[in-house]
Enzyme design. Structure first.
Site, PDB file in Angstrom:
ATOM      1  N   TYR A 143       4.743 -10.141  -5.202  1.00 58.33           N
ATOM      2  CA  TYR A 143       3.429 -10.093  -4.560  1.00 58.33           C
ATOM      3  C   TYR A 143       3.131  -8.651  -4.200  1.00 58.33           C
ATOM      4  O   TYR A 143       3.924  -7.987  -3.534  1.00 58.33           O
ATOM      5  CB  TYR A 143       3.419 -10.957  -3.300  1.00 58.33           C
ATOM      6  N   ASP A 238       6.745  -0.722  -4.965  1.00 55.05           N
ATOM      7  CA  ASP A 238       5.998  -1.303  -3.862  1.00 55.05           C
ATOM      8  C   ASP A 238       6.996  -1.598  -2.748  1.00 55.05           C
ATOM      9  O   ASP A 238       7.703  -2.611  -2.773  1.00 55.05           O
ATOM     10  CB  ASP A 238       5.292  -2.580  -4.327  1.00 55.05           C
ATOM     11  N   LYS A 266       2.990  -2.390   6.340  1.00 54.18           N
ATOM     12  CA  LYS A 266       3.760  -3.106   7.360  1.00 54.18           C
ATOM     13  C   LYS A 266       4.369  -2.161   8.410  1.00 54.18           C
ATOM     14  O   LYS A 266       3.656  -1.727   9.295  1.00 54.18           O
ATOM     15  CB  LYS A 266       4.774  -4.034   6.686  1.00 54.18           C
TER      16      LYS A 266
HETATM   17  C1  LIG Z   1       2.682  -7.600   2.379  1.00 54.81           C
HETATM   18  C2  LIG Z   1       2.801  -6.989   1.050  1.00 54.81           C
HETATM   19  C3  LIG Z   1       1.697  -6.459   0.370  1.00 54.81           C
HETATM   20  C4  LIG Z   1       0.293  -6.617   0.863  1.00 54.81           C
HETATM   21  O1  LIG Z   1       0.072  -5.970   2.063  1.00 54.81           O
HETATM   22  P1  LIG Z   1      -1.185  -6.421   2.963  1.00 54.81           P
HETATM   23  O2  LIG Z   1      -1.167  -5.448   4.084  1.00 54.81           O
HETATM   24  O3  LIG Z   1      -0.914  -7.830   3.351  1.00 54.81           O
HETATM   25  O4  LIG Z   1      -2.393  -6.303   2.106  1.00 54.81           O
HETATM   26  C5  LIG Z   1       1.919  -5.800  -0.821  1.00 54.81           C
HETATM   27  N1  LIG Z   1       3.154  -5.668  -1.322  1.00 54.81           N
HETATM   28  C6  LIG Z   1       4.236  -6.171  -0.704  1.00 54.81           C
HETATM   29  C7  LIG Z   1       5.588  -5.968  -1.311  1.00 54.81           C
HETATM   30  C8  LIG Z   1       4.097  -6.862   0.494  1.00 54.81           C
HETATM   31  O5  LIG Z   1       5.170  -7.387   1.083  1.00 54.81           O
END
Ligand SMILES: *Cc1c(COP(=O)(O)O)cnc(C)c1O
Length: 427
Positions: A143, A238, A266
């Protein structure tokens, strides 16, 4: 009459789809109704019904210091008194960027945005703009936020709700996203062979968190770096979830593999909306106004969010044994759960990266999404509800991580393990 989570949900359903502002919050895959949270301190959250829970959701990752850390709250409040947003540069943004560079030395240049979704979406536009190539490669069950091109075979809520392909994403867009299994470097090599000179980037969670936690096998990250570099494609890590989870840095530091671009979110915002993408200066110079790839944001680098990020990262950095303590508590939980599950005769596979972990109700090692997908989600759902009834707040999905914060004590873990033993016995 005082509101309860039940009545609050009825009210919320009148104005929000499912009564929530992000799908997994709705508890759809585990049954029951979501808790409405009134407040949270340290490792505890309190619902509006008067219950106290030990929290392993941690706002889905950001709250590594625990909730309402006094230094972070002070920084946020003091900053807000001087104005909430200017839409002009501030010195604090550079200070936060310098702190991030100490953890991610490969991020020579970066750009602040407001969500992880924006960070990955922008990094992909940059990779396409810089290479002048159309295709991207991602892993099944990974994701990277909810941008169109990244929702193809996505993890997190998409996996939880079993949404096959998301309506609203044109075929023409989806066609430009190739998906392969995580930990399968041969599949990446095959993509490059099948589409020579057409692949802009490979975007990967170097430690997966959104199919549940899945670790890279030894040599995998090195190999994908080598393949990307040979193909002239950009490697994007990511690390929105894995960043700052196991060390003052990310999986890149932990495993010693440097990507071309990194996405963070985050923890970098300490609970406020802030995310980052950045990497090699040569690539980043394609971003406007230095270059032609456009990306902007009214609230990007918002002073209050930046203050929260600085306070959070400083607190981690200035605490010499922060990650040792965090690892100890996390290990206590991880080892305890494995032992208790085995004693109860329940087949589980637990994966951990520092302070993020997932216990799959599965019998074979989980190395990619196809393995995670074999988990007994019905059994997980029952276990989740039994744990919740014992006041342990876990993410309401098999395909998510549990997060341990520095505020969790060994007593919190002991209580959690007692609840886990009782819950396993009732399964
Ligand atoms: C949470 C997350 C996202 C998306 O971040 P948001 O702030 O919710 O848009 C993208 N990549 C990873 C790996 C994530 O855990």
């Amino acid at each position: 009459m005082a509101m309860t989570s039940k009545t609050a949900l009825e009210d919320a359903k009148k104005v929000f789809p499912g009564g929530v502002n992000s799908p997994v919050r709705a508890f759809k895959s585990v049954g029951g109704d979501p808790l409405f949270i009134g407040r949270a301190f340290g490792a505890k959250v309190y619902d509006i019904d008067g219950n106290e829970y030990i929290d392993y959701v941690g706002s889905w990752g950001p709250m590594i210091l625990g909730h309402a850390d006094s230094d972070v709250v002070d920084a946020v409040c003091n900053t807000a008194k001087n104005g909430m947003s200017f839409g002009a540069p501030t010195e604090a943004e550079t200070e936060l960027a310098r702190l991030i560079q100490q953890a991610f030395p490969g991020m020579a240049k970066m750009r602040f945005v407001s969500s992880g979704t924006e960070a990955t979406m922008s990094a992909i536009r940059l990779a396409r703009g810089y290479t002048n190539r159309p295709l991207i490669v991602k892993c099944e069950g990974a994701y990277h936020g909810h941008a169109d091109s990244l929702l193809v075979s996505a993890g997190s809520g998409v996996a939880t709700l079993g949404i096959p392909g998301c309506p609203g994403i044109p075929e023409d867009v989806a066609r430009n996203t190739l998906t392969i299994g995580f930990n399968d470097a041969d599949a990446l090599e095959a993509c490059f062979k099948a589409h020579p000179g057409k692949i802009a980037c490979f975007i990967v969670e170097p430690v997966c968190g959104n199919m549940g936690v899945v670790l890279p096998e030894p040599g995998y990250l090195e190999k994908v770096k080598e393949l990307c570099s040979a193909a002239g494609a950009i490697l994007i890590f990511d690390e929105v979830m894995s960043g700052f989870r196991a060390c003052f840095g990310g999986a890149s530091r932990y495993f010693g593999v440097e990507p071309d671009l990194t996405c963070l979110g985050k923890i970098v915002g300490g609970g406020m909306p802030l995310a980052v993408y950045g990497g090699r200066a040569e690539i980043m110079s394609s971003i406007a106004p230095d270059g032609p790839v456009y990306q902007a944001g009214t609230l990007s680098g918002n002073p209050v969010a930046v203050a929260s990020g600085i306070a959070t990262l400083k607190k981690i950095k200035n605490d010499a044994d922060f990650y040792d303590r965090l690892d100890q508590t996390s290990g206590l939980l991880y080892d305890g759960l494995e032992k208790i599950a085995a004693e109860a005769g329940i087949k589980t596979v637990a994966n951990r990266f520092g302070s993020m972990m997932t216990m799959f109700f599965a019998s074979e090692p989980v190395k990619r999404f196809a393995d995670a997908g074999k988990s007994d989600t019905k059994l997980f759902a029952r276990w989740f509800r039994l744990m919740l009834s014992r006041k342990i707040y876990l993410a309401p999905s098999q395909f998510e991580a549990a997060f341990v914060s520095i505020a969790h004590t060994s007593e919190d873990v002991e209580k959690t393990l007692v609840a886990a033993r009782q819950s396993f016995a009732e399964l």
